[in-house]
Design a protein around this motif. Structure first.
Motif, mmCIF file in Angstrom:
data_model
loop_
_atom_site.group_PDB
_atom_site.id
_atom_site.type_symbol
_atom_site.label_atom_id
_atom_site.label_comp_id
_atom_site.label_asym_id
_atom_site.label_seq_id
_atom_site.Cartn_x
_atom_site.Cartn_y
_atom_site.Cartn_z
ATOM 1 N N MET A 188 -17.859 -0.337 -0.536
ATOM 2 C CA MET A 188 -18.160 -1.201 0.602
ATOM 3 C C MET A 188 -19.475 -0.741 1.239
ATOM 4 O O MET A 188 -19.664 0.445 1.455
ATOM 5 C CB MET A 188 -17.009 -1.114 1.599
ATOM 6 N N ARG A 189 -20.326 -1.696 1.515
ATOM 7 C CA ARG A 189 -21.584 -1.366 2.170
ATOM 8 C C ARG A 189 -21.323 -0.804 3.564
ATOM 9 O O ARG A 189 -20.398 -1.224 4.252
ATOM 10 C CB ARG A 189 -22.461 -2.606 2.262
ATOM 11 N N VAL A 199 -20.930 -3.213 6.549
ATOM 12 C CA VAL A 199 -19.661 -3.935 6.529
ATOM 13 C C VAL A 199 -18.572 -3.056 7.135
ATOM 14 O O VAL A 199 -17.790 -3.505 7.982
ATOM 15 C CB VAL A 199 -19.282 -4.346 5.080
ATOM 16 N N GLU A 200 -18.546 -1.804 6.711
ATOM 17 C CA GLU A 200 -17.547 -0.864 7.226
ATOM 18 C C GLU A 200 -17.694 -0.666 8.737
ATOM 19 O O GLU A 200 -16.700 -0.604 9.462
ATOM 20 C CB GLU A 200 -17.681 0.472 6.504
ATOM 21 N N TYR A 219 -20.251 -8.693 3.898
ATOM 22 C CA TYR A 219 -19.731 -8.277 2.600
ATOM 23 C C TYR A 219 -20.218 -9.207 1.494
ATOM 24 O O TYR A 219 -20.511 -8.776 0.383
ATOM 25 C CB TYR A 219 -18.204 -8.252 2.646
ATOM 26 N N ILE A 249 -12.214 -7.778 1.603
ATOM 27 C CA ILE A 249 -13.149 -6.670 1.617
ATOM 28 C C ILE A 249 -12.528 -5.503 0.854
ATOM 29 O O ILE A 249 -11.473 -5.021 1.211
ATOM 30 C CB ILE A 249 -13.510 -6.259 3.068
#
Length: 129
Positions: free
Chosen positions: A1-2, A5-6, A49, A128
């Motif tokens: 996950m980028r 995004v997190e 995402y 996600i």
């Protein structure tokens, strides 16, 4: 996950917790606002995402973009988004609903909005990875 995004998803969860704290302290109007914020940030995380950086507070518009550009079925959370959407302004400004925001909300309202935000967040988490 980028990472971005997190970050948005983590803040969404923190806003959901803030909404819960405010609900438990009888600040129903503020809880409604933070429920909106939690849902908004979760949807923002989902858009990021999928590579979409959208600037809006309109949950319905965000869902439209997710539906049209990401090709996800958003109808599972459409009703909740539509009900949460007005809380972005009505819960904060006396002139938005011709009343004081703190007089417009009760415990049942705040609980309902909190549950709606949680549903949207859980929906987002399904996509996600």
């Amino acid at each position: 996950m980028r990472e971005n995004v997190e970050l948005w998803l983590k803040q969404s969860l923190e806003d959901l917790d803030t909404a819960r704290v405010l609900l438990n302290n009888n600040k129903y109007y503020a809880s409604a606002f933070y429920s909106h914020q939690a849902a908004e940030k979760a949807l923002k995380a989902l858009l990021l995402y999928f590579g979409k950086d959208i600037k809006t507070h309109d949950l319905s518009k965000m869902l439209d973009i997710i539906k049209e550009e990401v090709n996800l079925n958003v109808e599972e959370v459409r009703k909740e988004a539509l009900k949460l959407n007005p809380n972005y302004t009505i819960s904060r400004y006396p002139d938005a609903a011709n009343s004081l925001p703190y007089l417009l909300y009760d415990k049942n309202d705040a609980e309902e909005y909190l549950n709606m935000a949680e549903k949207i967040i859980n929906w987002v988490k399904k996509f996600i990875k």
